[in-house]
Design an enzyme around this catalytic site. Sequence first.
Site, PDB file in Angstrom:
ATOM      1  N   LYS A  65       7.319  -4.827 -14.770  1.00 34.85           N
ATOM      2  CA  LYS A  65       6.515  -3.707 -14.278  1.00 34.85           C
ATOM      3  C   LYS A  65       7.218  -2.365 -14.480  1.00 34.85           C
ATOM      4  O   LYS A  65       6.579  -1.354 -14.727  1.00 34.85           O
ATOM      5  CB  LYS A  65       6.198  -3.934 -12.798  1.00 34.85           C
ATOM      6  CG  LYS A  65       5.145  -3.003 -12.232  1.00 34.85           C
ATOM      7  CD  LYS A  65       3.759  -3.273 -12.798  1.00 34.85           C
ATOM      8  CE  LYS A  65       2.764  -2.208 -12.406  1.00 34.85           C
ATOM      9  NZ  LYS A  65       1.632  -2.123 -13.355  1.00 34.85           N
ATOM     10  N   GLU A 113      -1.256  -7.874 -24.070  1.00 31.61           N
ATOM     11  CA  GLU A 113      -0.333  -8.134 -22.968  1.00 31.61           C
ATOM     12  C   GLU A 113      -0.640  -9.420 -22.216  1.00 31.61           C
ATOM     13  O   GLU A 113       0.264 -10.156 -21.848  1.00 31.61           O
ATOM     14  CB  GLU A 113      -0.403  -6.983 -21.940  1.00 31.61           C
ATOM     15  CG  GLU A 113       0.346  -5.746 -22.322  1.00 31.61           C
ATOM     16  CD  GLU A 113       0.303  -4.721 -21.210  1.00 31.61           C
ATOM     17  OE1 GLU A 113      -0.788  -4.193 -20.926  1.00 31.61           O
ATOM     18  OE2 GLU A 113       1.349  -4.459 -20.604  1.00 31.61           O
ATOM     19  N   GLY A 156      -5.685   8.035   4.099  1.00 30.98           N
ATOM     20  CA  GLY A 156      -6.756   8.798   3.461  1.00 30.98           C
ATOM     21  C   GLY A 156      -6.304  10.225   3.255  1.00 30.98           C
ATOM     22  O   GLY A 156      -5.105  10.521   3.297  1.00 30.98           O
ATOM     23  N   ARG A 202       0.820  -1.220   0.000  1.00 35.53           N
ATOM     24  CA  ARG A 202       0.000   0.000   0.000  1.00 35.53           C
ATOM     25  C   ARG A 202       0.851   1.267   0.000  1.00 35.53           C
ATOM     26  O   ARG A 202       0.324   2.375  -0.078  1.00 35.53           O
ATOM     27  CB  ARG A 202      -0.917   0.009   1.229  1.00 35.53           C
ATOM     28  CG  ARG A 202      -1.917  -1.132   1.249  1.00 35.53           C
ATOM     29  CD  ARG A 202      -2.773  -1.087   2.486  1.00 35.53           C
ATOM     30  NE  ARG A 202      -3.630   0.081   2.503  1.00 35.53           N
ATOM     31  CZ  ARG A 202      -4.841   0.129   1.962  1.00 35.53           C
ATOM     32  NH1 ARG A 202      -5.339  -0.924   1.371  1.00 35.53           N
ATOM     33  NH2 ARG A 202      -5.567   1.231   2.030  1.00 35.53           N
TER      34      ARG A 202
HETATM   35  C1  F6R Z   1       1.136  -1.672 -19.898  1.00 42.28           C
HETATM   36  C2  F6R Z   1       2.098  -0.928 -19.123  1.00 42.28           C
HETATM   37  C3  F6R Z   1       3.256  -0.340 -19.838  1.00 42.28           C
HETATM   38  C4  F6R Z   1       3.735   0.943 -19.143  1.00 42.28           C
HETATM   39  C5  F6R Z   1       5.034   1.460 -19.790  1.00 42.28           C
HETATM   40  C6  F6R Z   1       5.480   2.760 -19.176  1.00 42.28           C
HETATM   41  O1  F6R Z   1       0.110  -2.221 -19.132  1.00 42.28           O
HETATM   42  O2  F6R Z   1       1.985  -0.823 -17.928  1.00 42.28           O
HETATM   43  O3  F6R Z   1       2.956  -0.091 -21.177  1.00 42.28           O
HETATM   44  O4  F6R Z   1       2.740   1.908 -19.232  1.00 42.28           O
HETATM   45  O5  F6R Z   1       6.036   0.506 -19.645  1.00 42.28           O
HETATM   46  O6  F6R Z   1       5.666   2.609 -17.818  1.00 42.28           O
HETATM   47  P1  F6R Z   1       5.577   3.829 -16.821  1.00 42.28           P
HETATM   48  O7  F6R Z   1       4.174   4.318 -16.822  1.00 42.28           O
HETATM   49  O8  F6R Z   1       5.997   3.281 -15.492  1.00 42.28           O
HETATM   50  O9  F6R Z   1       6.526   4.873 -17.348  1.00 42.28           O
END
Ligand code: F6R
Length: 602
Positions: A597, A485, A100, A27
């Site tokens: 991620k 994906e 919150g 969180r």
């Molecule tokens: C798709 C996804 C990716 C990200 C991309 C950029 O579900 O999550 O396409 O959006 O790798 O990542 P950020 O937003 O962390 O710069």
Amino acid sequence: MCGIVGYLGKNEKKEILLDGLEELEYRGYDSAGIAIIENKQLKNFKAVGRLKNLREKTKDYLSEGFGVSIGHTRWATHGKPTELNAHPHMGAYSFVVHNGIIENYQALKKELQSQGVTFLSQTDTETIVHLFEKNHKINNNAWASFQETIEKLEGAYATLLITEADEETIYFAKNGSPMLIGFKEDEVYFASSDTPIIGKATEVYYLEDGEFGYARHGKVYLFDANGQKTFTKQALATDKALAQKDGYRFFMEKEIYEQSSVMHDTIIGRVLDEKIDFEELNPELFNNISNIKICACGTSYHSALASSYLFERLSKIPCQIEIASEFRYKEPLLHDDTLFITISQSGETADTLEALKMAKRAGLKSLSICNVDNSSIVRESDAAVLTRAGIEKGVASTKAFATQTMVLWMLAIYVAQVKKSISKETLEKELLAMRQTPKALLVNNKLHHKMTRLSKRYLHGHGFFFIGRDLFFPLALEGALKLKEISYLHAEGYPSGEMKHGPIALADAELFTIALMPKSLHYDKIKSNVEELCARDVTLLAISPEPFDLADDFVQTSYSSHPMLEFFEMMVITQLLALEISVRLGNDVDMPRNLAKSVTVE
Ligand code: F6R
């Protein structure tokens, strides 16, 4: 987001709190802290960063007698992730933790400051403890003071307070943020979700909004606006893995369902009665700015693309969108009348970060929209607005996209206010729609069930086309990206008016077409485009508030008053479709193959 824990009892408290916080680290993990009262002594520790830093700091401390204790892991919303901004926040003799946003904290803070109270942090939370002590100074009654404090708070909160003025009691209140109470003999636990107390408590009570009270000597006294109330405990689940997902099968599913509640966090304190306010922004950022350029990757790029329609339509400012990896090497012409905006969920995406550095070298002012405070992109930017989505665990982004899009919509209105390019009527209409957004994001069981049933018809074919116009073109791109994906099926997003310029050659019964057909934006235009495809016998899933006879499958939406409400409602439908197709194909929904991620390489 943020996570809170509390414990009242005779067992060693530090480990109970730290173990509990570890379960809640998803969180938020900007900082963490604990406060314990034992033998009338208040002890407090805080550390910035991951929980392991707090563990290290407290390694020589043990709290073994009877006592009360509270802990917190933070996801910064007001103020940087520093030790001073970490919870528990202290007054002269009391400590508070809170999850919150206290919407009226500025007014409360001003009043307290005018009465001589000094604030140490930039947080909204600190007002709670000072308000409590101010009341206590007057009435010398901790319970009455706590009640008076809660009455003054507006916004969302789950909060715990301990005080040397009543050292065997934990005070609690919940309104809009999650909190539960765990029980085992004469021990009482508090937590934001049940994972921290599984294996410790045996029974649980899930607090309702508007409930508050206190725990003392192993007993909990519960109240709401109508006075004291009785409550029924239930047996606590024993499966931790299931509990981490709040009972959902996948984190992605949980995050789709969470979108409505996190959207409350995104807009709270920003969508006001008559205007948009970003307390983190100085309107001077927009001085001498006559262009906006937005750079991002993947899903974040799609939210940027959607916002370009909003910036031009509402703020009347030219807006260009760039894929960060393309932008870096195109030798772009940059002028200092351009505000350079980067969007990133993680704040660490290498291409986006490098694009930002390039823009800065060219002398452009920069603003980032990000979900992680203190991330590289936030630190590198002149200003930042946080999306407040909380941690997203599913690799396929859902709630991060929703909150990015919301922040960009609010930003478009904010710029329109600064540039005075919006009429009062339009502003009112936009604010009204913004306030309805959390509702438009609610997932109902009937809809989910329908998407589950529909999904079985979309497991083969030679490809998917998601089509839409205007704002719904980026949503089509995002719908297609979600599907590819996690299903590994080929899917494209296309502007529906472009199909006839080539892609329509693919049209046959094995081409699955997902048509986004909002009622409030160019309905007749997209209808004609979809009819052209139907004439070529595509298999059509139409999503619209307006029934469409030619559709093989039809999902009827309920909003038609504002394009953004239609956008968010349709977004949820495309997310559920991707999820259920992936489940049927037996794929790993949360960790799809080949993806990560956070993409910190070029
Ligand atoms: C798709 C996804 C990716 C990200 C991309 C950029 O579900 O999550 O396409 O959006 O790798 O990542 P950020 O937003 O962390 O710069």
